[in-house]
Design an enzyme around this catalytic site. Structure first.
Site, PDB file in Angstrom:
ATOM      1  N   LYS A  14      23.866  35.331 -36.771  1.00 33.66           N
ATOM      2  CA  LYS A  14      23.237  36.299 -37.679  1.00 33.66           C
ATOM      3  C   LYS A  14      22.694  37.503 -36.890  1.00 33.66           C
ATOM      4  CE  LYS A  14      20.327  33.230 -39.436  1.00 33.66           C
ATOM      5  NZ  LYS A  14      20.722  32.001 -38.712  1.00 33.66           N
ATOM      6  N   ARG A  89      16.031  32.059 -47.433  1.00 26.58           N
ATOM      7  CA  ARG A  89      16.394  30.734 -46.936  1.00 26.58           C
ATOM      8  C   ARG A  89      16.177  29.649 -47.974  1.00 26.58           C
ATOM      9  NH1 ARG A  89      15.710  32.116 -41.064  1.00 26.58           N
ATOM     10  NH2 ARG A  89      16.288  30.216 -40.028  1.00 26.58           N
ATOM     11  N   ARG A 128      21.523  29.491 -24.983  1.00 29.74           N
ATOM     12  CA  ARG A 128      20.485  30.517 -25.134  1.00 29.74           C
ATOM     13  C   ARG A 128      19.151  30.022 -24.583  1.00 29.74           C
ATOM     14  NH1 ARG A 128      19.340  32.716 -31.018  1.00 29.74           N
ATOM     15  NH2 ARG A 128      18.229  30.738 -31.126  1.00 29.74           N
ATOM     16  N   ARG A 134      13.930  30.510 -25.692  1.00 33.60           N
ATOM     17  CA  ARG A 134      13.265  30.514 -26.998  1.00 33.60           C
ATOM     18  C   ARG A 134      12.689  29.129 -27.268  1.00 33.60           C
ATOM     19  NH1 ARG A 134      16.186  32.886 -32.377  1.00 33.60           N
ATOM     20  NH2 ARG A 134      15.472  30.989 -33.411  1.00 33.60           N
TER      21      ARG A 134
HETATM   22  P1  AP5 Z   1      22.478  34.399 -32.767  1.00 35.64           P
HETATM   23  O1  AP5 Z   1      23.161  35.679 -33.104  1.00 35.64           O
HETATM   24  O2  AP5 Z   1      21.153  34.456 -32.142  1.00 35.64           O
HETATM   25  O3  AP5 Z   1      22.470  33.447 -34.054  1.00 35.64           O
HETATM   26  P2  AP5 Z   1      21.443  33.363 -35.230  1.00 35.64           P
HETATM   27  O4  AP5 Z   1      22.235  32.937 -36.423  1.00 35.64           O
HETATM   28  O5  AP5 Z   1      20.656  34.623 -35.311  1.00 35.64           O
HETATM   29  O6  AP5 Z   1      20.579  32.146 -34.713  1.00 35.64           O
HETATM   30  P3  AP5 Z   1      19.014  31.897 -34.754  1.00 35.64           P
HETATM   31  O7  AP5 Z   1      18.747  30.793 -33.810  1.00 35.64           O
HETATM   32  O8  AP5 Z   1      18.249  33.167 -34.599  1.00 35.64           O
HETATM   33  O9  AP5 Z   1      18.894  31.382 -36.255  1.00 35.64           O
HETATM   34  P4  AP5 Z   1      17.736  30.648 -36.928  1.00 35.64           P
HETATM   35  O10 AP5 Z   1      18.077  30.820 -38.368  1.00 35.64           O
HETATM   36  O11 AP5 Z   1      17.551  29.264 -36.434  1.00 35.64           O
HETATM   37  O12 AP5 Z   1      16.442  31.429 -36.414  1.00 35.64           O
HETATM   38  P5  AP5 Z   1      15.467  32.534 -37.025  1.00 35.64           P
HETATM   39  O13 AP5 Z   1      14.979  33.340 -35.919  1.00 35.64           O
HETATM   40  O14 AP5 Z   1      16.091  33.190 -38.197  1.00 35.64           O
HETATM   41  O15 AP5 Z   1      23.491  33.581 -31.872  1.00 35.64           O
HETATM   42  C1  AP5 Z   1      23.055  32.406 -31.210  1.00 35.64           C
HETATM   43  C2  AP5 Z   1      23.454  32.454 -29.744  1.00 35.64           C
HETATM   44  O16 AP5 Z   1      24.867  32.299 -29.653  1.00 35.64           O
HETATM   45  C3  AP5 Z   1      23.127  33.782 -29.056  1.00 35.64           C
HETATM   46  O17 AP5 Z   1      22.609  33.503 -27.772  1.00 35.64           O
HETATM   47  C4  AP5 Z   1      24.491  34.467 -28.982  1.00 35.64           C
HETATM   48  O18 AP5 Z   1      24.561  35.354 -27.890  1.00 35.64           O
HETATM   49  C5  AP5 Z   1      25.404  33.263 -28.781  1.00 35.64           C
HETATM   50  N1  AP5 Z   1      26.821  33.425 -29.086  1.00 35.64           N
HETATM   51  C6  AP5 Z   1      27.810  32.991 -28.270  1.00 35.64           C
HETATM   52  N2  AP5 Z   1      29.007  33.235 -28.790  1.00 35.64           N
HETATM   53  C7  AP5 Z   1      28.786  33.846 -29.971  1.00 35.64           C
HETATM   54  C8  AP5 Z   1      29.660  34.335 -30.966  1.00 35.64           C
HETATM   55  N3  AP5 Z   1      30.965  34.272 -30.828  1.00 35.64           N
HETATM   56  N4  AP5 Z   1      29.134  34.885 -32.070  1.00 35.64           N
HETATM   57  C9  AP5 Z   1      27.785  34.961 -32.210  1.00 35.64           C
HETATM   58  N5  AP5 Z   1      26.911  34.517 -31.278  1.00 35.64           N
HETATM   59  C10 AP5 Z   1      27.401  33.955 -30.168  1.00 35.64           C
HETATM   60  O19 AP5 Z   1      14.270  31.617 -37.598  1.00 35.64           O
HETATM   61  C11 AP5 Z   1      13.457  30.892 -36.690  1.00 35.64           C
HETATM   62  C12 AP5 Z   1      12.390  30.147 -37.449  1.00 35.64           C
HETATM   63  O20 AP5 Z   1      11.525  31.101 -38.095  1.00 35.64           O
HETATM   64  C13 AP5 Z   1      12.828  29.214 -38.563  1.00 35.64           C
HETATM   65  O21 AP5 Z   1      13.196  27.940 -38.064  1.00 35.64           O
HETATM   66  C14 AP5 Z   1      11.574  29.177 -39.448  1.00 35.64           C
HETATM   67  O22 AP5 Z   1      10.596  28.330 -38.892  1.00 35.64           O
HETATM   68  C15 AP5 Z   1      11.078  30.606 -39.351  1.00 35.64           C
HETATM   69  N6  AP5 Z   1      11.613  31.468 -40.428  1.00 35.64           N
HETATM   70  C16 AP5 Z   1      12.401  32.571 -40.243  1.00 35.64           C
HETATM   71  N7  AP5 Z   1      12.748  33.105 -41.429  1.00 35.64           N
HETATM   72  C17 AP5 Z   1      12.186  32.324 -42.387  1.00 35.64           C
HETATM   73  C18 AP5 Z   1      12.205  32.356 -43.808  1.00 35.64           C
HETATM   74  N8  AP5 Z   1      12.893  33.293 -44.480  1.00 35.64           N
HETATM   75  N9  AP5 Z   1      11.516  31.388 -44.472  1.00 35.64           N
HETATM   76  C19 AP5 Z   1      10.820  30.442 -43.815  1.00 35.64           C
HETATM   77  N10 AP5 Z   1      10.759  30.363 -42.466  1.00 35.64           N
HETATM   78  C20 AP5 Z   1      11.443  31.293 -41.751  1.00 35.64           C
HETATM   79 MG    MG Z   2      18.602  35.091 -35.115  1.00 32.47          MG
END
Ligand code: AP5
Ligand code: MG
Length: 189
Positions: A14, A89, A128, A134
């Site tokens: 994402k 979400r 990562r 992280r």
């Molecule tokens: P990356 O692009 O970082 O993937 P991502 O989908 O953004 O993964 P996240 O870990 O950020 O998702 P998440 O939903 O768990 O976390 P969020 O921060 O939203 O890619 C991942 C890795 O893969 C990178 O290092 C990238 O470089 C690598 N990669 C390698 N090859 C790749 C390729 N081909 N394509 C893409 N990437 C590649 O949420 C964190 C926490 O916050 C949640 O658990 C929750 O506690 C809270 N939170 C956030 N939003 C809400 C909400 N709306 N409601 C309630 N709680 C929330």
């Molecule tokens: Mg992310």
């Protein structure tokens, strides 16, 4: 550009694809995870609350997230389109987003769903952890994040389907291919 909701499991890309979309179309980007991590870093009350949930792989309460999202959205320049990354979400968050945008006479736009197998997701997140450290990228918390995704977030894909917004892109082993398919679709908007 229209608004874009980028949707997928932890590690599905994402954040990565949002950065590429911003570069190509010059729009706003709201990552709710990044917003919360910035609050944790700044040591705010919200950050302290968020840390408890994030470190445990759980979602923050909908009411709190909906307020954060609306404040962040209103702080961005209007009319350029926004990518919503990590929001909504839950169905409650999706309904709230729909209402918030309708109140502002803005369109929900399209939903881009990233589908990636879990083995690849785990490998990316563990990698990562080494590169960026992280706090929620350890195997125990990653497994909880996957479970929360399947239970609370994945059912939302059907909600977008019913809204006629769902566009699915499936990982076939190449970032360039995935990005090419996403751009080919977004270029038509
Ligand atoms: P990356 O692009 O970082 O993937 P991502 O989908 O953004 O993964 P996240 O870990 O950020 O998702 P998440 O939903 O768990 O976390 P969020 O921060 O939203 O890619 C991942 C890795 O893969 C990178 O290092 C990238 O470089 C690598 N990669 C390698 N090859 C790749 C390729 N081909 N394509 C893409 N990437 C590649 O949420 C964190 C926490 O916050 C949640 O658990 C929750 O506690 C809270 N939170 C956030 N939003 C809400 C909400 N709306 N409601 C309630 N709680 C929330
Ligand atoms: Mg992310």
């Amino acid at each position: 550009m229209k608004n874009i909701i980028i949707f997928g499991a932890p590690g599905s890309g994402k954040g990565t694809y949002s950065d590429e979309i911003v570069k190509r179309y010059g729009m706003g980007h709201i990552s709710t995870g990044d917003v919360l991590r910035a609050q944790i870093k700044a040591g705010t009350e919200l950050g302290k609350t968020a840390k408890g949930y994030i470190d445990n792989g759980q979602l923050l309460p909908d009411s709190l997230m909906i307020d954060i999202l609306a404040d962040t959205y209103d702080s961005l320049p209007a009319g350029q389109g926004v990518i919503f990354d990590g929001f909504p979400r839950t169905i409650a968050q999706a309904e709230a987003l729909k209402q918030m945008l309708a109140e502002r006479k803005h369109d929900m736009g399209v939903m881009v769903e990233l589908v990636v197998d879990e083995e690849t997701l785990l490998a990316r997140l563990l990698n990562r952890a080494i590169e960026q450290g992280r706090a929620d990228d350890n195997e125990e918390t990653i497994k909880k994040r996957f479970a929360v995704y399947h239970a609370q977030t994945e059912p939302l894909a059907e909600w977008f389907e019913k809204e006629g917004m769902r566009h699915t892109f499936t990982w076939k082993g190449s970032k360039e291919q995935m990005l090419g398919e996403i751009f080919a679709f977004l270029d038509t908007l």
